[in-house]
Motif scaffolding. Structure first.
Motif, PDB file in Angstrom:
ATOM      1  N   PHE A 123     -24.935  27.215  10.827  1.00 59.19           N
ATOM      2  CA  PHE A 123     -23.770  28.072  10.581  1.00 59.19           C
ATOM      3  C   PHE A 123     -22.482  27.250  10.562  1.00 59.19           C
ATOM      4  CE2 PHE A 123     -20.264  30.550  12.478  1.00 59.19           C
ATOM      5  CZ  PHE A 123     -20.074  31.458  11.445  1.00 59.19           C
ATOM      6  N   ALA A 124     -22.305  26.376  11.546  1.00 65.30           N
ATOM      7  CA  ALA A 124     -21.074  25.595  11.639  1.00 65.30           C
ATOM      8  C   ALA A 124     -20.904  24.672  10.434  1.00 65.30           C
ATOM      9  CB  ALA A 124     -21.063  24.781  12.937  1.00 65.30           C
ATOM     10  N   MET A 125     -21.978  23.995  10.042  1.00 65.53           N
ATOM     11  CA  MET A 125     -21.866  23.002   8.980  1.00 65.53           C
ATOM     12  C   MET A 125     -21.973  23.594   7.573  1.00 65.53           C
ATOM     13  SD  MET A 125     -21.083  20.652  10.891  1.00 65.53           S
ATOM     14  CE  MET A 125     -20.822  19.409   9.672  1.00 65.53           C
ATOM     15  N   LYS A 126     -22.752  24.636   7.402  1.00 63.08           N
ATOM     16  CA  LYS A 126     -22.957  25.190   6.065  1.00 63.08           C
ATOM     17  C   LYS A 126     -22.044  26.366   5.739  1.00 63.08           C
ATOM     18  CE  LYS A 126     -27.752  23.694   5.851  1.00 63.08           C
ATOM     19  NZ  LYS A 126     -29.153  24.099   5.878  1.00 63.08           N
ATOM     20  N   VAL A 127     -21.459  26.971   6.769  1.00 60.53           N
ATOM     21  CA  VAL A 127     -20.595  28.126   6.521  1.00 60.53           C
ATOM     22  C   VAL A 127     -19.153  27.827   6.940  1.00 60.53           C
ATOM     23  CG1 VAL A 127     -20.174  30.570   7.028  1.00 60.53           C
ATOM     24  CG2 VAL A 127     -22.529  29.738   6.763  1.00 60.53           C
ATOM     25  N   VAL A 128     -18.945  27.584   8.220  1.00 65.64           N
ATOM     26  CA  VAL A 128     -17.568  27.404   8.703  1.00 65.64           C
ATOM     27  C   VAL A 128     -16.931  26.160   8.096  1.00 65.64           C
ATOM     28  CG1 VAL A 128     -16.083  27.106  10.724  1.00 65.64           C
ATOM     29  CG2 VAL A 128     -18.069  28.616  10.856  1.00 65.64           C
ATOM     30  N   ARG A 129     -17.620  25.034   8.163  1.00 69.85           N
ATOM     31  CA  ARG A 129     -17.065  23.765   7.658  1.00 69.85           C
ATOM     32  C   ARG A 129     -16.725  23.860   6.171  1.00 69.85           C
ATOM     33  NH1 ARG A 129     -14.232  19.827   9.245  1.00 69.85           N
ATOM     34  NH2 ARG A 129     -15.555  19.056  10.876  1.00 69.85           N
ATOM     35  N   ARG A 130     -17.426  24.698   5.435  1.00 66.86           N
ATOM     36  CA  ARG A 130     -17.207  24.812   3.994  1.00 66.86           C
ATOM     37  C   ARG A 130     -16.174  25.864   3.609  1.00 66.86           C
ATOM     38  NH1 ARG A 130     -23.439  24.005   2.015  1.00 66.86           N
ATOM     39  NH2 ARG A 130     -23.544  21.814   2.611  1.00 66.86           N
ATOM     40  N   LEU A 131     -15.606  26.556   4.597  1.00 64.71           N
ATOM     41  CA  LEU A 131     -14.539  27.501   4.269  1.00 64.71           C
ATOM     42  C   LEU A 131     -13.359  26.721   3.699  1.00 64.71           C
ATOM     43  CD1 LEU A 131     -14.484  29.863   7.395  1.00 64.71           C
ATOM     44  CD2 LEU A 131     -15.256  30.442   5.090  1.00 64.71           C
ATOM     45  N   PRO A 132     -12.716  27.245   2.667  1.00 61.87           N
ATOM     46  CA  PRO A 132     -11.540  26.550   2.134  1.00 61.87           C
ATOM     47  C   PRO A 132     -10.444  26.500   3.198  1.00 61.87           C
ATOM     48  CG  PRO A 132     -11.963  28.603   0.938  1.00 61.87           C
ATOM     49  CD  PRO A 132     -13.013  28.481   1.977  1.00 61.87           C
ATOM     50  N   ARG A 133      -9.611  25.512   3.109  1.00 60.75           N
ATOM     51  CA  ARG A 133      -8.430  25.363   3.958  1.00 60.75           C
ATOM     52  C   ARG A 133      -8.712  24.750   5.330  1.00 60.75           C
ATOM     53  NH1 ARG A 133      -8.245  29.782   0.963  1.00 60.75           N
ATOM     54  NH2 ARG A 133      -9.363  31.040   2.456  1.00 60.75           N
ATOM     55  N   ILE A 134      -9.951  24.468   5.692  1.00 64.47           N
ATOM     56  CA  ILE A 134     -10.214  23.894   7.011  1.00 64.47           C
ATOM     57  C   ILE A 134      -9.911  22.405   6.990  1.00 64.47           C
ATOM     58  CG2 ILE A 134     -12.014  23.235   8.635  1.00 64.47           C
ATOM     59  CD1 ILE A 134     -13.087  25.924   8.565  1.00 64.47           C
ATOM     60  N   LYS A 135      -9.079  22.003   7.903  1.00 66.07           N
ATOM     61  CA  LYS A 135      -8.719  20.597   8.044  1.00 66.07           C
ATOM     62  C   LYS A 135      -9.571  19.948   9.139  1.00 66.07           C
ATOM     63  CE  LYS A 135      -4.669  17.767   9.115  1.00 66.07           C
ATOM     64  NZ  LYS A 135      -3.234  17.828   9.422  1.00 66.07           N
ATOM     65  N   GLU A 136      -9.775  20.691  10.230  1.00 67.84           N
ATOM     66  CA  GLU A 136     -10.501  20.135  11.370  1.00 67.84           C
ATOM     67  C   GLU A 136     -11.092  21.283  12.176  1.00 67.84           C
ATOM     68  OE1 GLU A 136      -9.005  17.951  15.410  1.00 67.84           O
ATOM     69  OE2 GLU A 136      -8.109  17.264  13.536  1.00 67.84           O
ATOM     70  N   MET A 137     -12.256  21.030  12.787  1.00 71.15           N
ATOM     71  CA  MET A 137     -12.841  22.021  13.684  1.00 71.15           C
ATOM     72  C   MET A 137     -13.505  21.319  14.857  1.00 71.15           C
ATOM     73  SD  MET A 137     -16.067  23.423  11.452  1.00 71.15           S
ATOM     74  CE  MET A 137     -17.326  23.736  12.663  1.00 71.15           C
ATOM     75  N   GLN A 138     -13.462  21.979  16.010  1.00 69.14           N
ATOM     76  CA  GLN A 138     -14.045  21.413  17.225  1.00 69.14           C
ATOM     77  C   GLN A 138     -14.745  22.541  17.978  1.00 69.14           C
ATOM     78  OE1 GLN A 138     -11.242  20.308  20.253  1.00 69.14           O
ATOM     79  NE2 GLN A 138     -12.601  18.740  21.067  1.00 69.14           N
ATOM     80  N   THR A 139     -15.989  22.307  18.380  1.00 68.67           N
ATOM     81  CA  THR A 139     -16.780  23.322  19.069  1.00 68.67           C
ATOM     82  C   THR A 139     -16.831  23.048  20.557  1.00 68.67           C
ATOM     83  OG1 THR A 139     -18.181  23.695  17.146  1.00 68.67           O
ATOM     84  CG2 THR A 139     -19.085  24.353  19.273  1.00 68.67           C
ATOM     85  N   THR A 140     -16.721  24.116  21.335  1.00 64.87           N
ATOM     86  CA  THR A 140     -16.958  24.078  22.777  1.00 64.87           C
ATOM     87  C   THR A 140     -18.056  25.090  23.068  1.00 64.87           C
ATOM     88  OG1 THR A 140     -14.639  23.554  23.223  1.00 64.87           O
ATOM     89  CG2 THR A 140     -15.929  24.429  25.061  1.00 64.87           C
ATOM     90  N   PHE A 141     -19.141  24.615  23.700  1.00 66.56           N
ATOM     91  CA  PHE A 141     -20.256  25.502  24.014  1.00 66.56           C
ATOM     92  C   PHE A 141     -20.086  26.074  25.415  1.00 66.56           C
ATOM     93  CE2 PHE A 141     -22.140  22.792  20.754  1.00 66.56           C
ATOM     94  CZ  PHE A 141     -22.647  23.769  19.910  1.00 66.56           C
ATOM     95  N   VAL A 142     -20.402  27.346  25.558  1.00 61.58           N
ATOM     96  CA  VAL A 142     -20.368  27.999  26.862  1.00 61.58           C
ATOM     97  C   VAL A 142     -21.685  27.692  27.558  1.00 61.58           C
ATOM     98  CG1 VAL A 142     -20.315  30.238  28.051  1.00 61.58           C
ATOM     99  CG2 VAL A 142     -18.820  29.820  26.075  1.00 61.58           C
ATOM    100  N   LEU A 143     -21.598  27.104  28.754  1.00 63.04           N
ATOM    101  CA  LEU A 143     -22.796  26.805  29.530  1.00 63.04           C
ATOM    102  C   LEU A 143     -23.213  27.997  30.378  1.00 63.04           C
ATOM    103  CD1 LEU A 143     -21.913  23.194  30.720  1.00 63.04           C
ATOM    104  CD2 LEU A 143     -23.315  23.886  28.759  1.00 63.04           C
ATOM    105  N   LYS A 144     -22.209  28.709  30.896  1.00 60.17           N
ATOM    106  CA  LYS A 144     -22.463  29.865  31.743  1.00 60.17           C
ATOM    107  C   LYS A 144     -21.264  30.800  31.669  1.00 60.17           C
ATOM    108  CE  LYS A 144     -23.606  31.058  36.507  1.00 60.17           C
ATOM    109  NZ  LYS A 144     -23.870  30.505  37.853  1.00 60.17           N
ATOM    110  N   GLU A 145     -21.524  32.075  31.496  1.00 63.63           N
ATOM    111  CA  GLU A 145     -20.448  33.065  31.496  1.00 63.63           C
ATOM    112  C   GLU A 145     -20.144  33.420  32.950  1.00 63.63           C
ATOM    113  OE1 GLU A 145     -20.528  36.152  28.148  1.00 63.63           O
ATOM    114  OE2 GLU A 145     -22.605  35.435  28.273  1.00 63.63           O
ATOM    115  N   VAL A 146     -19.042  32.887  33.457  1.00 61.97           N
ATOM    116  CA  VAL A 146     -18.661  33.122  34.841  1.00 61.97           C
ATOM    117  C   VAL A 146     -18.070  34.521  34.995  1.00 61.97           C
ATOM    118  CG1 VAL A 146     -17.182  32.328  36.740  1.00 61.97           C
ATOM    119  CG2 VAL A 146     -18.299  30.660  35.228  1.00 61.97           C
ATOM    120  N   LYS A 147     -17.197  34.899  34.086  1.00 60.48           N
ATOM    121  CA  LYS A 147     -16.572  36.222  34.113  1.00 60.48           C
ATOM    122  C   LYS A 147     -16.381  36.691  32.678  1.00 60.48           C
ATOM    123  CE  LYS A 147     -12.627  38.826  35.835  1.00 60.48           C
ATOM    124  NZ  LYS A 147     -11.329  38.773  36.501  1.00 60.48           N
ATOM    125  N   PRO A 148     -17.407  37.319  32.105  1.00 64.30           N
ATOM    126  CA  PRO A 148     -17.256  37.812  30.732  1.00 64.30           C
ATOM    127  C   PRO A 148     -16.256  38.962  30.679  1.00 64.30           C
ATOM    128  CG  PRO A 148     -19.388  38.440  31.631  1.00 64.30           C
ATOM    129  CD  PRO A 148     -18.716  37.591  32.663  1.00 64.30           C
TER     130      PRO A 148
END
Length: 158
Positions: A123-148
């Motif tokens: 999804f990140a590489m084939k969809v989000v990265r290919r959206l027009p106008r994107i200059k840069e993207m950075q992902t942060t993964f959630v390891l644990k939901e402490v307080k959703p």
């Protein structure tokens, strides 16, 4: 413009955030009002847009969405037209469950769910990265939901 909330309003909104399926009778009993005034207040909240929908809160893991991530996105231009176009593109992506226009070193923050890391990577590489106008993207993964997110702190409003 925020509305002024009385103590009974705060009790009603807090109870409905906790359980949006409460009957008017159960809600009135819980907040200490008779049914008619309680019903009128809820209707006013709905008509004014304070309450704009009711929904079930699902456990994402139990429905097969094991990955929760945040993507910080910088777009090429800071023009209003470019930002609106990016927002329109994101609205069509089911995996993006929330999107915020933010201040700081990025322009948007996307909250994304996915079945697993491989599906997220696609999804990140084939969809989000290919959206027009994107200059840069950075992902942060959630390891644990402490307080959703479970609702707004109504008592602190106003």
């Amino acid at each position: 413009m925020p509305i002024s909330l009385e103590p009974a309003d705060i009790r009603i909104l807090t109870a409905l955030q906790r359980d949006g399926r409460l009957t008017n009778q159960a809600l009135a009993g819980e907040v200490g009002l008779s049914t008619s005034p309680c019903w009128r207040r809820v209707r006013q909240f709905e008509e004014s847009g304070v309450i704009h929908s009711y929904m079930a809160v699902l456990d994402r893991r139990k429905i097969g969405l094991g990955v929760l991530a945040f993507i910080r996105v910088k777009i090429d231009s800071h023009s209003e037209t470019e930002a609106e176009a990016f927002a329109r593109d994101v609205m069509g992506l089911d995996e993006v469950v929330a999107c915020y226009s933010i201040a700081g070193d990025a322009d948007f923050l996307l909250q994304v769910v996915s079945r697993d890391l491989d599906t997220y990577a696609d999804f990140a590489m084939k969809v989000v990265r290919r959206l027009p106008r994107i200059k840069e993207m950075q992902t942060t993964f959630v390891l644990k939901e402490v307080k959703p997110f479970r609702g707004f702190p109504i008592g602190n409003a106003g």
